[in-house]
Scaffold this motif. Structure first.
Motif, PDB file in Angstrom:
ATOM      1  N   VAL A 198     -77.147  25.852   8.871  1.00  0.00           N
ATOM      2  CA  VAL A 198     -77.601  25.161   9.195  1.00  0.00           C
ATOM      3  C   VAL A 198     -78.958  24.862   8.893  1.00  0.00           C
ATOM      4  O   VAL A 198     -79.557  26.202   9.443  1.00  0.00           O
ATOM      5  N   ILE A 199     -80.555  23.940   9.058  1.00  0.00           N
ATOM      6  CA  ILE A 199     -81.303  24.171   8.520  1.00  0.00           C
ATOM      7  C   ILE A 199     -81.609  23.326  10.225  1.00  0.00           C
ATOM      8  O   ILE A 199     -81.784  22.277  10.356  1.00  0.00           O
ATOM      9  N   ILE A 200     -83.133  24.147  11.313  1.00  0.00           N
ATOM     10  CA  ILE A 200     -83.427  23.584  12.057  1.00  0.00           C
ATOM     11  C   ILE A 200     -85.410  23.605  12.371  1.00  0.00           C
ATOM     12  O   ILE A 200     -85.889  24.627  11.819  1.00  0.00           O
ATOM     13  N   GLY A 201     -85.126  22.195  11.610  1.00  0.00           N
ATOM     14  CA  GLY A 201     -86.798  22.093  11.423  1.00  0.00           C
ATOM     15  C   GLY A 201     -87.000  21.303  12.764  1.00  0.00           C
ATOM     16  O   GLY A 201     -86.331  20.610  14.000  1.00  0.00           O
ATOM     17  N   LEU A 202     -88.252  22.778  13.697  1.00  0.00           N
ATOM     18  CA  LEU A 202     -88.887  22.270  14.326  1.00  0.00           C
ATOM     19  C   LEU A 202     -89.812  21.474  14.588  1.00  0.00           C
ATOM     20  O   LEU A 202     -91.489  21.065  14.294  1.00  0.00           O
ATOM     21  N   GLY A 203     -89.821  20.936  15.752  1.00  0.00           N
ATOM     22  CA  GLY A 203     -90.664  18.668  15.719  1.00  0.00           C
ATOM     23  C   GLY A 203     -92.337  19.356  16.351  1.00  0.00           C
ATOM     24  O   GLY A 203     -92.575  20.722  16.613  1.00  0.00           O
ATOM     25  N   CYS A 204     -93.403  18.753  15.326  1.00  0.00           N
ATOM     26  CA  CYS A 204     -94.926  19.081  15.558  1.00  0.00           C
ATOM     27  C   CYS A 204     -95.746  17.763  15.049  1.00  0.00           C
ATOM     28  O   CYS A 204     -94.441  17.356  14.971  1.00  0.00           O
ATOM     29  N   HIS A 205     -96.558  17.924  14.580  1.00  0.00           N
ATOM     30  CA  HIS A 205     -97.072  17.160  14.116  1.00  0.00           C
ATOM     31  C   HIS A 205     -97.146  17.011  12.890  1.00  0.00           C
ATOM     32  O   HIS A 205     -98.129  15.975  12.232  1.00  0.00           O
ATOM     33  N   ASP A 206     -96.986  18.373  11.850  1.00  0.00           N
ATOM     34  CA  ASP A 206     -96.989  17.802  10.500  1.00  0.00           C
ATOM     35  C   ASP A 206     -96.348  17.823  10.153  1.00  0.00           C
ATOM     36  O   ASP A 206     -95.033  18.310  10.103  1.00  0.00           O
ATOM     37  N   LEU A 207     -96.441  16.846   9.424  1.00  0.00           N
ATOM     38  CA  LEU A 207     -94.261  15.778   8.747  1.00  0.00           C
ATOM     39  C   LEU A 207     -94.116  17.270   7.244  1.00  0.00           C
ATOM     40  O   LEU A 207     -93.282  16.200   6.461  1.00  0.00           O
ATOM     41  N   ARG A 208     -94.908  17.651   6.845  1.00  0.00           N
ATOM     42  CA  ARG A 208     -94.269  18.695   6.228  1.00  0.00           C
ATOM     43  C   ARG A 208     -93.310  19.524   6.421  1.00  0.00           C
ATOM     44  O   ARG A 208     -93.081  19.998   5.259  1.00  0.00           O
ATOM     45  N   VAL A 209     -93.229  19.411   7.403  1.00  0.00           N
ATOM     46  CA  VAL A 209     -92.391  20.413   8.814  1.00  0.00           C
ATOM     47  C   VAL A 209     -91.224  19.637   7.727  1.00  0.00           C
ATOM     48  O   VAL A 209     -90.438  20.310   7.499  1.00  0.00           O
ATOM     49  N   ALA A 210     -91.342  18.376   8.245  1.00  0.00           N
ATOM     50  CA  ALA A 210     -89.237  17.727   7.676  1.00  0.00           C
ATOM     51  C   ALA A 210     -89.327  18.002   6.605  1.00  0.00           C
ATOM     52  O   ALA A 210     -88.577  17.514   5.839  1.00  0.00           O
ATOM     53  N   GLU A 211     -90.654  17.890   5.699  1.00  0.00           N
ATOM     54  CA  GLU A 211     -90.496  17.249   3.950  1.00  0.00           C
ATOM     55  C   GLU A 211     -89.672  19.145   4.154  1.00  0.00           C
ATOM     56  O   GLU A 211     -88.710  19.172   3.119  1.00  0.00           O
ATOM     57  N   ARG A 212     -90.500  19.968   3.923  1.00  0.00           N
ATOM     58  CA  ARG A 212     -89.638  21.111   3.969  1.00  0.00           C
ATOM     59  C   ARG A 212     -88.172  21.406   4.193  1.00  0.00           C
ATOM     60  O   ARG A 212     -87.747  21.754   3.940  1.00  0.00           O
ATOM     61  N   SER A 213     -88.147  20.718   4.934  1.00  0.00           N
ATOM     62  CA  SER A 213     -86.458  21.347   5.753  1.00  0.00           C
ATOM     63  C   SER A 213     -85.971  20.262   5.228  1.00  0.00           C
ATOM     64  O   SER A 213     -84.328  20.741   4.255  1.00  0.00           O
TER      65      SER A 213
END
Length: 216
Positions: free
Chosen positions: A27-42
């Protein structure tokens, strides 16, 4: 940033970014934050085949409370769907408000669905890599069940990180100072495992404090 400021900032950045090598995971776990680039990387990691499941975790935290009207995990979900990740491959955890809860509540979601996990990839902002790893090693329940965890982030340099949606270079420095403080203080509170902090990192931390920067 002037040359001296840049030199000290690089010391903090290089310490906080782990640059771990990724391994195929459950599983890939994307930890929430204010940076949408984290979602894109996930999402990109999922589309590259690093894991068959993507889990986004987060309600509202320090940077999103009062700014976003929906949980971070739901906002990240929208990003992943736009990038082509099938909805059936995405799990959501929408209650966590800090890094420790991101870790523990993600474990709970997987446990409730009887999803066996032996390898995970954790995704957050670059300067959060070390803290996320230290938190995971302390707060993931059932440590005996887990074989491996790798932390990664959007592939950005210190100069590429600042962005109108996440803050300036000065904001970044303040974020990094706050992370160093938590890495220093949280092990004694049981929130993270101990991480060695070098004299150069402490010197950089103190230089910025004396220059008037405030940890966030």
């Amino acid at each position: 940033m002037d040359e001296e400021c840049e030199e000290w900032a690089r010391i903090l950045w290089d310490y906080l970014c782990l640059h771990q090598r990724l391994e195929k995971s459950d599983v890939i776990i994307g930890l929430g934050c204010h940076d949408l680039r984290v979602a894109e990387r996930s999402a990109a990691l999922f589309l590259e085949g690093w894991a068959p499941l993507l889990l986004f975790t987060g309600y509202l935290g320090k940077q999103t409370a009062g700014v976003w009207t929906r949980p971070e995990a739901e906002v990240f979900l929208d990003v992943a769907l736009r990038m082509g990740v099938p909805r059936m491959n995405i799990l959501l955890e929408t209650e966590a408000t800090n890094t420790g809860e991101n870790i523990r509540f993600s474990h709970r979601v997987l446990k409730e669905r009887n999803i066996p996990v032996s390898n995970v990839i954790l995704v957050q902002q670059p300067f959060m890599e070390r803290r996320v790893y230290a938190t995971f090693m302390r707060q993931w329940p059932g440590q005996g069940e887990l074989i491996n965890a790798n932390v990664t982030s959007p592939q950005l340099s210190i100069f590429e990180y600042p962005h109108p949606t996440v803050g300036t270079a000065s904001d970044l420095i303040c974020y990094m100072l706050g992370v160093v403080e938590r890495i220093r203080d949280y092990p004694s509170k049981g929130f993270q495992v101990e991480q060695q902090i070098s004299t150069s990192v402490l010197s950089a931390y103190n230089w910025f404090l004396q220059a008037g920067y405030c940890p966030k």
